[in-house]
Design a protein around this motif. Sequence first.
Motif, PDB file in Angstrom:
ATOM      1  N   ARG A   1       1.115  -1.563  -0.047  1.00 17.49           N
ATOM      2  CA  ARG A   1       0.286  -0.279   0.319  1.00 17.49           C
ATOM      3  C   ARG A   1       0.952   1.484  -0.189  1.00 17.49           C
ATOM      4  N   THR A   2       1.732   1.294   0.693  1.00 17.87           N
ATOM      5  CA  THR A   2       3.150   2.704   0.952  1.00 17.87           C
ATOM      6  C   THR A   2       3.671   2.553  -0.172  1.00 17.87           C
ATOM      7  N   GLY A   3       4.524   1.927  -0.763  1.00 21.63           N
ATOM      8  CA  GLY A   3       4.835   1.302  -1.787  1.00 21.63           C
ATOM      9  C   GLY A   3       7.029   1.492  -1.348  1.00 21.63           C
ATOM     10  N   TYR A   4       6.606   1.668  -0.103  1.00 21.66           N
ATOM     11  CA  TYR A   4       7.529   1.052   1.085  1.00 21.66           C
ATOM     12  C   TYR A   4       9.031   0.068   0.041  1.00 21.66           C
ATOM     13  N   VAL A   5       9.608  -0.513   0.304  1.00 24.30           N
ATOM     14  CA  VAL A   5      10.954  -1.652   0.781  1.00 24.30           C
ATOM     15  C   VAL A   5      10.862  -1.618   2.091  1.00 24.30           C
ATOM     16  N   ARG A   6      10.923  -3.058   2.440  1.00 26.64           N
ATOM     17  CA  ARG A   6      10.802  -3.499   4.654  1.00 26.64           C
ATOM     18  C   ARG A   6      12.044  -2.317   4.556  1.00 26.64           C
ATOM     19  N   GLN A   7      13.160  -2.617   3.998  1.00 27.28           N
ATOM     20  CA  GLN A   7      14.700  -2.979   4.341  1.00 27.28           C
ATOM     21  C   GLN A   7      14.706  -0.679   4.930  1.00 27.28           C
ATOM     22  N   GLU A   8      13.550   0.388   4.102  1.00 31.51           N
ATOM     23  CA  GLU A   8      13.675   0.983   4.134  1.00 31.51           C
ATOM     24  C   GLU A   8      12.835   2.165   5.169  1.00 31.51           C
ATOM     25  N   VAL A   9      12.236   1.172   5.898  1.00 30.22           N
ATOM     26  CA  VAL A   9      11.068   1.646   6.978  1.00 30.22           C
ATOM     27  C   VAL A   9      11.685   0.477   8.349  1.00 30.22           C
ATOM     28  N   LEU A  10      12.523  -0.745   8.140  1.00 30.25           N
ATOM     29  CA  LEU A  10      12.757  -1.089   9.586  1.00 30.25           C
ATOM     30  C   LEU A  10      13.745  -0.551  10.420  1.00 30.25           C
ATOM     31  N   GLY A  11      13.291  -0.612  11.890  1.00 28.81           N
ATOM     32  CA  GLY A  11      14.037   0.550  12.027  1.00 28.81           C
ATOM     33  C   GLY A  11      14.205   2.131  12.102  1.00 28.81           C
ATOM     34  N   HIS A  12      13.078   2.146  11.580  1.00 26.07           N
ATOM     35  CA  HIS A  12      13.505   3.927  11.505  1.00 26.07           C
ATOM     36  C   HIS A  12      12.205   4.217  12.004  1.00 26.07           C
ATOM     37  N   ALA A  13      11.683   5.628  12.388  1.00 26.70           N
ATOM     38  CA  ALA A  13      10.161   6.360  13.211  1.00 26.70           C
ATOM     39  C   ALA A  13       9.694   6.116  12.868  1.00 26.70           C
ATOM     40  N   ALA A  14       8.277   5.716  13.392  1.00 23.94           N
ATOM     41  CA  ALA A  14       6.925   5.074  12.877  1.00 23.94           C
ATOM     42  C   ALA A  14       6.635   6.801  11.719  1.00 23.94           C
TER      43      ALA A  14
END
Length: 756
Positions: A232-245
């Motif tokens: 839905r968001t178009g982000y890859v997992r690596q881009e978001v994991l560990g980052h601020a929500a």
Amino acid sequence: MQPYAPAPDLDVPDVTTRLLVRVAGWAVLAIGGAIALLLALDPVGQSTSRILFNLGAGLVGGLALVLARLRHWRLAAHLLVWGVWCFVTLVTVRNGGLHGPNLLNYPVLIVLSGWMLGGRATVVLVAITGMLFGLFFWAEAQGWMPQVPRGSRWAHGVYLAGILVLTAAATLLSRRNYMQRVQEAQRTAHELAASESQLRKLLRAVEQSPESIVITDLQERIEYVNEAFVQRTGYVRQEVLGHAAALFSSKGMEAAQRQGLRETLASGKVWAGEQTNQRKDGAPLAESVVVAPIRQTDGSISHYVEYRQDITERKRAAQEIHRLARHDALTGLPNRAMLVEHLHGLQERADGSPATLHALLLLDLDRFTVFNDARGSEMGDRLLCAMALRLSHQLPAEGMLVRVAGDEFALVLHGLGDDAPLAGRRALAFADQVQAALGQPLRLQGDAGPIQWTASVGITLYPQGPEDQAHDALRRASMALHRAKAVGGGQLAFFEQEMGQAAEQRFQLERELRQAIGAGELRLFLQSQVDMQGRTTGAEVLVRWQHPRDGLVMPGVFIAVAESSDLIVLLGRWVLEQACALLANPALAQQRVRLSVNLSARQFRQPGFVQELRALLERTGADPALLTLEVTEGLVIEDFDDVVAKMRELAALGVEFSLDDFGTGYSSLAYLKRLPIQEIKIDRSFVRDACTNADDGALVEAILSVARHFGLRVVAEGVETEEQASYLRERSSAIICQGFLYCRPQPQEDWLQRLT
Ligand code: C2E
Ligand code: CA
Ligand code: CA
């Protein structure tokens, strides 16, 4: 899930070992004690050392029991194994070594040691026992070992039975322990497999959930996102994991909303709300969000989980429903509900600011019901759509067109200014234009010939004061519409009747004047200006309108109307053309008679005015030096620099300027010297009262002295009496007079004839 219990510590050994220590302790105590007792009672007579050794072994068992009681299990076990081993060895030595009956003790001790002390201690025991056996062999070979003595049969029996019982007990107890462990391990493995499959199922459910699921730690750093989130968001997992929500999953949250979320979560509750988030490509994403704390078994919160449902489609549907509720299905135009809302908005916008007026026009097609009944509703619908289209073409960009009901339409015309009469006239002109457009022949699809329609229009201005509501305006417009319809088809009616009449008249005048200019109904009149000697030095050009019905109309009636629209430009152009043509007349040129033409502000401001006049002078052959343009102070005072620049351009052609109605306006002497003018005209109100009123007299004297100072020509307007004339002549020898005393404005031909 804990896989296995840790290896048992000997100080706190497992149940079986504890049981073994106790059983072995009691067995050793019983067997040792019993054998010692039986040996002591043996009538054959036994050696004391054998009795003592067996007694010692029994005491070791007792001591082990005491230690076990004191919970020194490890010590008890060691004592039991090694203590008994020592006494058994002593007994074995006494009982003939390898040939004696006591060797059986060793395997039993090894078995006990194995279960109670573990591997390493048992290996040591076996090794020492092995060496002991070797020592026995060697001692026997040397012949040092005593013969196997004759023992007590009873003691031997007790010994053998004890050994059997002890071995059986140790083995069976250990087996029971072993079996329990095996079962336990099997159960654990089974449970583990079951919980793992449960876990897999849960993971798959979370992973494949149609809702986005995000798990964050307590610092709101993302630890997990499911497939729906990625999609839905178009982000890859690596881009978001560990980052601020906040960067990804709740981008669309406002500061206040985020604060509310934190507080709710901190209090351990579930937060629910809606957000418009952003996809990676920046596109908006409307989501319904639930955030819940994840609790551990002890109740502490370790993570947060966010469930996000895509509600873009739902929102769009809601908007569509909202739109449909406010639009008419047939024509697609806004409906009555939206009109009310819109009018309401206009009133709110007017709050505080000087109220600009808008017009509400209610328009009803005449005889529509008859048409609908005769041709059927399908044709009726077509007619309505065609009319809606025509109306929409008439609508200015900021206007609003509404289908109120059936064959009734409403038009809102915005920003008509704060002057009610003027706004009324504008509304009227617009309504007239709309009626004309609707009246054009129309051919409907599937209809034989063209048809012509008329519509009745009711008009009101809005808002009429801060309390005026949309419904009031609709009621007024509706009443006006009824009046228009009552008169017959194709009529206009104002709710404000007087305004309607005034506007109607003025509107009528404007319409007629427009035609009059084209139809040649304007006439040029001239009024001579004479000097002290009574010579005609010039004349003012004054326009008249020869109306076919009303006769000669004076400019006081129509100039103001013309000035409120572009009509004054058309009219002024006509006058200038006539005046230049007259100037070119040789009679004027020879006598050097000047012509003064009134120039209105709007005409002067026309972008091409200078070029137009230059072309006109060339075309007619008029001498620019004989032309005076009369301007008023009002024109000059706005955009002073621009106006002066333009005046200079014209002055360069030779044209002169006169400041008309001097004294009535701002009359700031300060700018007088900066204006490129050659003449001032004293307003007739001062001329009239100069000889009777001291103030006006003083003013005239002041004007004369200023004019003298700047070297300006002075024309006195409205000289009606000899008294006024002589008053002026006494104060200025160069003054030029214009007024009924000398002559009234005359038609061009009469004036020209008199001049020649
Ligand atoms: P204005 O420019 O002040 O013109 C002078 C007015 O005074 C004229 O009225 C004239 O007839 C009148 N008048 C002249 N002598 C006397 C007198 O002794 N006693 C009295 N009571 N009145 C006298 P008129 O012709 O009715 O013009 C009225 C106004 O219409 C003019 O005032 C001028 O502002 C405007 N106007 C007339 N013709 C034109 C034109 O061609 N273009 C423009 N833009 N305005 C014009
Ligand atoms: Ca004038
Ligand atoms: Ca004047």
